[in-house]
Scaffold this motif. Structure first.
Motif, PDB file in Angstrom:
ATOM      1  N   SER A 113       7.815   0.781  10.648  1.00  0.00           N
ATOM      2  CA  SER A 113       6.743   0.801  11.658  1.00  0.00           C
ATOM      3  C   SER A 113       5.388   1.136  11.042  1.00  0.00           C
ATOM      4  N   GLU A 114       5.421   1.730   9.820  1.00  0.00           N
ATOM      5  CA  GLU A 114       4.154   2.083   9.170  1.00  0.00           C
ATOM      6  C   GLU A 114       3.432   0.849   8.630  1.00  0.00           C
ATOM      7  N   TYR A 115       3.993  -0.335   8.813  1.00  0.00           N
ATOM      8  CA  TYR A 115       3.407  -1.577   8.299  1.00  0.00           C
ATOM      9  C   TYR A 115       2.944  -2.498   9.446  1.00  0.00           C
ATOM     10  N   PRO A 116       2.008  -2.036  10.286  1.00  0.00           N
ATOM     11  CA  PRO A 116       1.637  -2.876  11.437  1.00  0.00           C
ATOM     12  C   PRO A 116       1.053  -4.233  11.037  1.00  0.00           C
ATOM     13  N   ASP A 117       0.298  -4.286   9.941  1.00  0.00           N
ATOM     14  CA  ASP A 117      -0.283  -5.576   9.529  1.00  0.00           C
ATOM     15  C   ASP A 117       0.809  -6.548   9.093  1.00  0.00           C
ATOM     16  N   ALA A 118       1.766  -6.014   8.316  1.00  0.00           N
ATOM     17  CA  ALA A 118       2.866  -6.875   7.851  1.00  0.00           C
ATOM     18  C   ALA A 118       3.658  -7.391   9.049  1.00  0.00           C
ATOM     19  N   ILE A 119       3.863  -6.537  10.037  1.00  0.00           N
ATOM     20  CA  ILE A 119       4.610  -6.955  11.229  1.00  0.00           C
ATOM     21  C   ILE A 119       3.851  -8.088  11.935  1.00  0.00           C
ATOM     22  N   ALA A 120       2.528  -7.904  12.074  1.00  0.00           N
ATOM     23  CA  ALA A 120       1.723  -8.916  12.773  1.00  0.00           C
ATOM     24  C   ALA A 120       1.712 -10.240  12.006  1.00  0.00           C
ATOM     25  N   VAL A 121       1.551 -10.177  10.700  1.00  0.00           N
ATOM     26  CA  VAL A 121       1.498 -11.425   9.910  1.00  0.00           C
ATOM     27  C   VAL A 121       2.864 -12.113   9.933  1.00  0.00           C
ATOM     28  N   MET A 122       3.933 -11.328   9.779  1.00  0.00           N
ATOM     29  CA  MET A 122       5.280 -11.924   9.794  1.00  0.00           C
ATOM     30  C   MET A 122       5.557 -12.582  11.149  1.00  0.00           C
ATOM     31  N   ASP A 123       5.105 -11.915  12.208  1.00  0.00           N
ATOM     32  CA  ASP A 123       5.320 -12.448  13.550  1.00  0.00           C
ATOM     33  C   ASP A 123       4.659 -13.827  13.699  1.00  0.00           C
ATOM     34  N   ARG A 124       3.431 -13.919  13.227  1.00  0.00           N
ATOM     35  CA  ARG A 124       2.721 -15.209  13.326  1.00  0.00           C
ATOM     36  C   ARG A 124       3.356 -16.242  12.399  1.00  0.00           C
TER      37      ARG A 124
ATOM     38  N   ASP B 290      17.395 -19.290  12.695  1.00  0.00           N
ATOM     39  CA  ASP B 290      16.233 -18.668  13.346  1.00  0.00           C
ATOM     40  C   ASP B 290      16.245 -17.183  13.025  1.00  0.00           C
ATOM     41  N   MET B 291      15.129 -16.547  13.289  1.00  0.00           N
ATOM     42  CA  MET B 291      15.054 -15.136  12.905  1.00  0.00           C
ATOM     43  C   MET B 291      14.115 -14.359  13.803  1.00  0.00           C
ATOM     44  N   GLU B 292      14.255 -13.060  13.772  1.00  0.00           N
ATOM     45  CA  GLU B 292      13.357 -12.191  14.522  1.00  0.00           C
ATOM     46  C   GLU B 292      13.088 -10.913  13.744  1.00  0.00           C
ATOM     47  N   ILE B 293      12.058 -10.184  14.215  1.00  0.00           N
ATOM     48  CA  ILE B 293      11.657  -8.950  13.537  1.00  0.00           C
ATOM     49  C   ILE B 293      12.223  -7.763  14.306  1.00  0.00           C
ATOM     50  N   ARG B 294      12.720  -6.780  13.582  1.00  0.00           N
ATOM     51  CA  ARG B 294      13.085  -5.489  14.188  1.00  0.00           C
ATOM     52  C   ARG B 294      12.251  -4.420  13.489  1.00  0.00           C
TER      53      ARG B 294
ATOM     54  N   ILE C  27       6.454 -16.484  11.556  1.00  0.00           N
ATOM     55  CA  ILE C  27       7.706 -16.984  12.142  1.00  0.00           C
ATOM     56  C   ILE C  27       7.403 -18.080  13.175  1.00  0.00           C
ATOM     57  N   ARG C  28       6.352 -17.838  13.982  1.00  0.00           N
ATOM     58  CA  ARG C  28       5.967 -18.875  14.962  1.00  0.00           C
ATOM     59  C   ARG C  28       5.553 -20.166  14.264  1.00  0.00           C
ATOM     60  N   ILE C  29       4.735 -20.014  13.212  1.00  0.00           N
ATOM     61  CA  ILE C  29       4.268 -21.199  12.468  1.00  0.00           C
ATOM     62  C   ILE C  29       5.460 -21.927  11.848  1.00  0.00           C
ATOM     63  N   ALA C  30       6.409 -21.138  11.310  1.00  0.00           N
ATOM     64  CA  ALA C  30       7.603 -21.742  10.700  1.00  0.00           C
ATOM     65  C   ALA C  30       8.386 -22.537  11.745  1.00  0.00           C
ATOM     66  N   ARG C  31       8.454 -22.014  12.965  1.00  0.00           N
ATOM     67  CA  ARG C  31       9.178 -22.746  14.029  1.00  0.00           C
ATOM     68  C   ARG C  31       8.454 -24.053  14.352  1.00  0.00           C
ATOM     69  N   GLU C  32       7.115 -23.962  14.450  1.00  0.00           N
ATOM     70  CA  GLU C  32       6.331 -25.167  14.781  1.00  0.00           C
ATOM     71  C   GLU C  32       6.507 -26.268  13.737  1.00  0.00           C
ATOM     72  N   HIS C  33       6.765 -25.865  12.484  1.00  0.00           N
ATOM     73  CA  HIS C  33       6.879 -26.852  11.408  1.00  0.00           C
ATOM     74  C   HIS C  33       8.322 -27.164  11.022  1.00  0.00           C
ATOM     75  N   GLY C  34       9.266 -26.712  11.821  1.00  0.00           N
ATOM     76  CA  GLY C  34      10.670 -27.047  11.563  1.00  0.00           C
ATOM     77  C   GLY C  34      11.296 -26.296  10.400  1.00  0.00           C
ATOM     78  N   LEU C  35      10.612 -25.240   9.937  1.00  0.00           N
ATOM     79  CA  LEU C  35      11.208 -24.410   8.877  1.00  0.00           C
ATOM     80  C   LEU C  35      12.231 -23.455   9.499  1.00  0.00           C
TER      81      LEU C  35
ATOM     82  N   SER D 142       7.147 -17.524   2.157  1.00  0.00           N
ATOM     83  CA  SER D 142       8.136 -17.529   1.063  1.00  0.00           C
ATOM     84  C   SER D 142       9.343 -16.680   1.449  1.00  0.00           C
ATOM     85  N   LEU D 143       9.108 -15.590   2.152  1.00  0.00           N
ATOM     86  CA  LEU D 143      10.232 -14.762   2.596  1.00  0.00           C
ATOM     87  C   LEU D 143      11.079 -15.529   3.613  1.00  0.00           C
ATOM     88  N   ILE D 144      10.384 -16.203   4.528  1.00  0.00           N
ATOM     89  CA  ILE D 144      11.122 -16.975   5.542  1.00  0.00           C
ATOM     90  C   ILE D 144      11.938 -18.082   4.861  1.00  0.00           C
ATOM     91  N   GLU D 145      11.308 -18.785   3.920  1.00  0.00           N
ATOM     92  CA  GLU D 145      12.023 -19.858   3.213  1.00  0.00           C
ATOM     93  C   GLU D 145      13.237 -19.290   2.472  1.00  0.00           C
TER      94      GLU D 145
END
Ligand SMILES: Cc1cc2nc3c(=O)[nH]c(=O)nc-3n(C[C@H](O)[C@H](O)[C@H](O)COP(=O)(O)O)c2cc1C
Ligand code: SF4
Length: 506
Positions: A216-227, A250-254, A229-237, A193-196
């Motif tokens: 940086s204190e959110y390692p789980d959020a970083i990992a989930v967002m990273d995956r 397109d987007m990336e995480i900092r 973003i990849r899924i969103a790319r695979e599905h043309g989002l 939903s954030l990506i959309e």
């Protein structure tokens, strides 16, 4: 039998991973066929680890907090339960728009996302011009959920109209406010939903690149967002042709390095560019000269993650909720010394006291509520006699406070408000970026002055009031400018905790 266990980091901290593993192992050992789905969080943190079980396609039945010795009983259907999850009053009383999918879907399943309304908003936005998207956002009445409450549509319009070869969408996921966790919950529980939302923001402003700046204190959020973003790319989002259209994004995480002030938008942009996280003077507005000097939308996670549902259901549907100029719903985070801590999304307008006593269930210690701080470390304290204040931007402003990122931190009658006021100044001194004098020096002097008052020098209350006036009017950003809110509200409401009287405090 389908079993749902949250993968949210709050649930994991309370043992959700162990319970999920035990359920899988035990079911395999006993030859019981289960489908285990890891979801986001329902936001009822006091019930974690929460296990929901649906049998034969029936409603999800809630169990929690689950202990390791209940695994067999859960599989047999004999464990104590709380009834259908959706009927638990804490959930049943909510209006979930931003968090509609959180806790229900598998956060990384595009099929699940689409089955629950995902991408409907984007498909609609793709049929609109940039100006129409901005207009729809304005109609929704959505205001920035990061703290300042600036109308999102107006910000987008400034970026839309700016002329540049490159524009950016920056998502502020620094979430530094004490007692807040809604951004993290969305990133872990419904990242698509954030990506959309960011993609729609890109369409509205002709920006083709986005950044999510996550603490940086959110390692789980970083990992989930990273995956995600990849899924969103695979599905043309994300990519060169959004859902087959001629639009690109397109987007990336900092990842941040852990400074409260890096949540302030210009400081964040410096940090994102690899510079020291120091506040920039405005003008120029980030909307005109933001990331890498280009027109940039900086929006909070919740602001952006609410955009898809606004476009899915229509701006007017969203605007029909709320009170005055506080439109729509707000994901309110109830934390601190409270019985039922968690996330409660509701239309603006509910009295503060209902949130604390009725929904939050009062203090966890069972003692009377002394005060609540609303809006993070820069928010004012409210005493119970102010609990009829409706939860909304204007009402809180009139009551001398702010809603900020909608975190409510509860304190019982053992809290020392003088010590908390001192902490507010100390926090400002530690976190100050150092750019302006009222904050850099003032916060240090503030700590010293509160110490003097508490040591019996009641005349120093005038000095503290003057100092707070200087910080309020002379600071470059809200860190120095708003620290007087908690300090002065604590002094006004609880002068006895400073060793002074009401008359001296005023
Ligand atoms: C000291 C300070 C810290 C802030 N921290 C955050 C933060 O953690 N997250 C956030 O979204 N906004 C934060 N803000 C507000 C941002 O500067 C900015 O207003 C916001 O990101 C804009 O997005 P919005 O319009 O969607 O709210 C902070 C502001 C200040 C002054
Ligand atoms: S108020 Fe504090 S944090 Fe903000 S610019 Fe001034 S010194 Fe930096």
């Amino acid at each position: 039998m389908t079993i749902y266990v949250s993968l949210d980091s709050a649930a994991k901290a309370l043992g959700a991973d162990d319970i999920a593993r035990a359920l899988q192992d035990r079911a395999a050992a006993r030859g019981i066929d289960i489908r285990l789905v890891r979801t986001g969080s329902r936001g009822m943190i006091w019930l974690e680890p929460l296990v929901e079980i649906s049998r034969d396609g029936g409603p999800r039945v809630a169990h929690g907090p689950v202990t390791a010795d209940q695994i067999d009983a859960l599989l047999d259907g004999t464990a104590p339960n709380l009834g259908p999850t959706e009927d638990i009053p804490f959930l049943a009383r909510q209006t979930r728009l931003t968090f509609a999918r959180c806790g229900i879907t598998d956060p990384l399943s595009m099929d699940d996302y689409i089955a629950h309304g995902g991408l409907t908003g984007l498909r609609r936005a793709l049929e609109m011009t940039a100006a129409e998207i901005v207009e729809e956002t304005k109609t929704s009445g959505l205001r920035g959920r990061g703290g300042a409450g600036f109308p999102t549509g107006i910000k987008w319009d400034t970026v839309r109209q700016a002329q540049a070869d490159q524009k950016y969408i920056v998502c502020n996921a620094d979430e530094g406010d004490s007692g807040t966790f809604a951004d993290r919950m969305i990133m872990e529980g419904d990242p698509l939903s954030l990506i959309e939302g960011m993609v729609i923001a890109g369409l509205a402003t002709h920006a083709t690149k986005g950044f999510v700046y996550i603490r940086s204190e959110y390692p789980d959020a970083i990992a989930v967002m990273d995956r995600a973003i990849r899924i969103a790319r695979e599905h043309g989002l994300l990519g060169h042709s959004l859902l087959g259209s001629s639009h690109a994004f397109d987007m990336e995480i900092r990842v941040g390095a852990g400074a409260y002030v890096c949540g302030e938008e210009t400081s964040l942009l410096n940090s994102l560019e690899g510079k020291r996280g120091v506040v920039r003077a405005k003008p120029p507005l980030p909307a005109l000269e933001g990331a890498f000097g280009k027109p940039t939308v900086v929006n909070n996670v919740l602001s952006l993650a609410t955009i898809p549902v606004i476009f899915e259901k229509g701006a007017q549907h969203y605007a029909d909720f709320g009170l005055g100029r506080s439109r729509g719903t707000m994901p309110i985070q109830i934390a601190g010394n409270v019985r039922h801590g968690g996330l409660f999304e509701t239309a603006f307008g509910l009295p503060l006291g209902d949130l604390v006593n009725d929904i939050g269930g009062g203090t966890a210690s069972g003692r009377p509520v002394k005060a609540v701080q609303v809006g993070g470390p820069l928010g004012a304290y409210f005493a119970p006699h102010q609990f009829d204040t409706p939860f909304g931007y204007e009402d809180f402003d009139q009551a001398g406070g702010l809603i900020g990122h909608a975190g409510i931190t509860v304190f019982d009658d053992t809290a020392d408000m003088g010590a908390l006021a001192r902490f507010a100044m100390e926090f400002c001194a530690v976190e100050s970026c150092g750019k302006c004098t009222p904050c850099r020096i003032g916060a240090v002097r503030g700590v010293e002055t509160i110490d003097r008052i508490r040591a019996g020098d009641t005349a120093a209350t005038d000095l503290l009031t003057d100092l707070c006036d200087t910080m309020t009017s002379g600071s470059l950003c809200a860190l120095g400018g708003f620290t007087p809110y908690p300090v002065m509200s604590a002094l006004r409401l609880f002068p006895q905790d400073f060793g002074t009287t009401k008359e001296a405090a005023e």
